[in-house]
Write a protein that holds these residues in place. Structure first.
Motif, PDB file in Angstrom:
ATOM      1  N   PRO A  10      -8.073   6.714  -1.078  1.00 17.62           N
ATOM      2  CA  PRO A  10      -8.482   5.514  -0.339  1.00 17.62           C
ATOM      3  C   PRO A  10      -7.508   4.339  -0.459  1.00 17.62           C
ATOM      4  CG  PRO A  10      -9.813   5.785  -2.323  1.00 17.62           C
ATOM      5  CD  PRO A  10      -8.962   7.018  -2.188  1.00 17.62           C
ATOM      6  N   ASP A  11      -6.646   4.366  -1.474  1.00 19.37           N
ATOM      7  CA  ASP A  11      -5.688   3.280  -1.671  1.00 19.37           C
ATOM      8  C   ASP A  11      -4.332   3.571  -1.036  1.00 19.37           C
ATOM      9  OD1 ASP A  11      -5.259   5.364  -3.468  1.00 19.37           O
ATOM     10  OD2 ASP A  11      -4.439   4.046  -5.022  1.00 19.37           O
ATOM     11  N   PHE A  66      -8.159  13.388   3.687  1.00 20.07           N
ATOM     12  CA  PHE A  66      -7.186  12.794   2.766  1.00 20.07           C
ATOM     13  C   PHE A  66      -7.509  11.338   2.477  1.00 20.07           C
ATOM     14  CE2 PHE A  66      -4.840  16.628   3.607  1.00 20.07           C
ATOM     15  CZ  PHE A  66      -4.129  16.842   2.437  1.00 20.07           C
ATOM     16  N   SER A  67      -8.073  10.627   3.442  1.00 21.87           N
ATOM     17  CA  SER A  67      -8.465   9.228   3.228  1.00 21.87           C
ATOM     18  C   SER A  67      -9.560   9.116   2.170  1.00 21.87           C
ATOM     19  CB  SER A  67      -8.947   8.598   4.540  1.00 21.87           C
ATOM     20  OG  SER A  67      -7.890   8.508   5.456  1.00 21.87           O
ATOM     21  N   GLN A  68     -10.415  10.127   2.095  1.00 25.70           N
ATOM     22  CA  GLN A  68     -11.471  10.097   1.077  1.00 25.70           C
ATOM     23  C   GLN A  68     -10.897  10.317  -0.325  1.00 25.70           C
ATOM     24  OE1 GLN A  68     -15.195  12.178   2.096  1.00 25.70           O
ATOM     25  NE2 GLN A  68     -14.446  12.221   4.204  1.00 25.70           N
ATOM     26  N   TYR A  69      -9.905  11.182  -0.444  1.00 27.54           N
ATOM     27  CA  TYR A  69      -9.282  11.419  -1.747  1.00 27.54           C
ATOM     28  C   TYR A  69      -8.301  10.315  -2.147  1.00 27.54           C
ATOM     29  CZ  TYR A  69     -11.000  16.109  -2.859  1.00 27.54           C
ATOM     30  OH  TYR A  69     -11.783  17.184  -3.208  1.00 27.54           O
ATOM     31  N   MET A 107       0.841  -1.184   0.000  1.00 32.05           N
ATOM     32  CA  MET A 107       0.000   0.000   0.000  1.00 32.05           C
ATOM     33  C   MET A 107       0.884   1.245   0.000  1.00 32.05           C
ATOM     34  SD  MET A 107      -2.985   1.102   2.701  1.00 32.05           S
ATOM     35  CE  MET A 107      -4.361   0.263   1.944  1.00 32.05           C
ATOM     36  N   LYS A 108       0.533   2.195  -0.856  1.00 29.58           N
ATOM     37  CA  LYS A 108       1.279   3.440  -0.913  1.00 29.58           C
ATOM     38  C   LYS A 108       1.039   4.255   0.352  1.00 29.58           C
ATOM     39  CE  LYS A 108      -0.390   3.895  -5.204  1.00 29.58           C
ATOM     40  NZ  LYS A 108      -0.895   4.620  -6.345  1.00 29.58           N
ATOM     41  N   GLN A 109       2.000   5.085   0.671  1.00 28.25           N
ATOM     42  CA  GLN A 109       1.939   5.890   1.886  1.00 28.25           C
ATOM     43  C   GLN A 109       1.879   7.364   1.527  1.00 28.25           C
ATOM     44  OE1 GLN A 109       4.287   4.573   5.370  1.00 28.25           O
ATOM     45  NE2 GLN A 109       5.427   6.454   4.999  1.00 28.25           N
ATOM     46  N   LEU A 110       1.075   8.123   2.275  1.00 25.38           N
ATOM     47  CA  LEU A 110       0.964   9.565   2.099  1.00 25.38           C
ATOM     48  C   LEU A 110       1.184  10.200   3.471  1.00 25.38           C
ATOM     49  CD1 LEU A 110       0.259  11.277  -0.421  1.00 25.38           C
ATOM     50  CD2 LEU A 110      -2.060  11.409   0.450  1.00 25.38           C
TER      51      LEU A 110
END
Length: 179
Positions: free
Chosen positions: A28-29, A23-26, A1-4
Motif C-alpha cells: 500500500p505504500d 499488488f496494491s493490497q500487499y 513514494m516507492k515504485q513497484l
C-alpha cells in the motif's frame, strides 16, 4: 513514494487491473505500475486441461521476464477449463516470477453447463460461447463467465485478484518458504 513495476502478460484490462489491485493490497505504500504486454501462451487459445492452463500462465510470465527485465514482478494469468469427475469447470492459473523464483497459484473452480463445455470441445473460446448464450459482447474483458454465471456476485477480476493474492504468499513470506 516507492515504485513497484509489474509486467503483466496480457493487455486485457481485467487481468492488468487484477494485478494492480492485488499488488496494491500487499504494497500500500508503493506506487504500483502495471504494464500489460502481449505475451504468447504457446498453448491453445482455449486451454482444455489443467496442465495446459498452468503451462500457458508460466509461458506468458517467462516471456514477460525475457522481454522486460526492469520489472519487479512478472505475472501472467491463463483461464482454462477441464472436465473433472464432478463435471466441467473453468478456472485460471497465476504464474508470478520475482528474480528467479516462480510461484504458481490457481483460482477457484466455476462449474460450467455441459452444453458450454461441449462447445469448447468443438474449438470455441469460453468468452465467445458466453457472449452467445447471454447475448453479451466481449464479456472476457468485463465480468467474464464468472460474472454471468454468479449474477455478478463474483467477477473474473475478483477471482483473479484473489488468486494473485494467494500466489504471492511465497514472496511475502520468503523467510518461511526458503529451503
Amino acid at each position: 513514494m516507492k515504485q513497484l513495476i509489474i509486467s503483466v502478460g496480457s493487455k486485457n484490462p481485467v487481468k492488468v487491473n487484477a494485478a494492480k489491485v492485488a499488488f496494491s493490497q500487499y504494497f500500500p505504500d508503493h506506487n504500483i505500475i502495471c504494464q500489460g504486454i502481449h505475451a504468447p501462451s504457446l498453448v491453445a487459445d482455449q486451454p482444455m486441461t489443467e496442465a495446459d492452463t498452468k503451462l500457458g500462465a508460466i509461458n506468458r510470465a517467462q516471456y514477460c521476464q525475457a522481454q522486460q527485465q526492469d520489472a519487479d514482478f512478472y505475472i501472467a494469468m491463463e483461464g482454462g477449463v477441464d472436465n473433472f469427475d464432478h463435471g466441467p469447470a473453468t478456472f485460471a492459473y497465476m504464474a508470478i516470477l520475482h528474480k528467479q523464483q516462480l510461484s504458481v497459484g490457481r483460482s477457484a473452480l466455476l462449474p460450467l453447463p455441459l452444453k458450454v463445455y461441449q462447445a469448447l470441445e468443438q474449438g470455441e473460446e469460453l468468452g465467445h460461447v458466453m457472449d452467445r448464450l447471454f447475448n453479451t459482447n466481449n464479456i472476457k474483458q468485463k465480468g467474464g463467465a464468472i460474472g454471468l454465471l454468479t449474477h455478478g456476485l463474483a467477477t473474473r477480476e475478483s477471482i483473479y485478484t484473489q488468486a494473485i493474492i494467494l500466489a504471492m504468499a511465497p514472496f511475502i513470506n520468503a523467510d518461511i518458504f526458503s529451503n
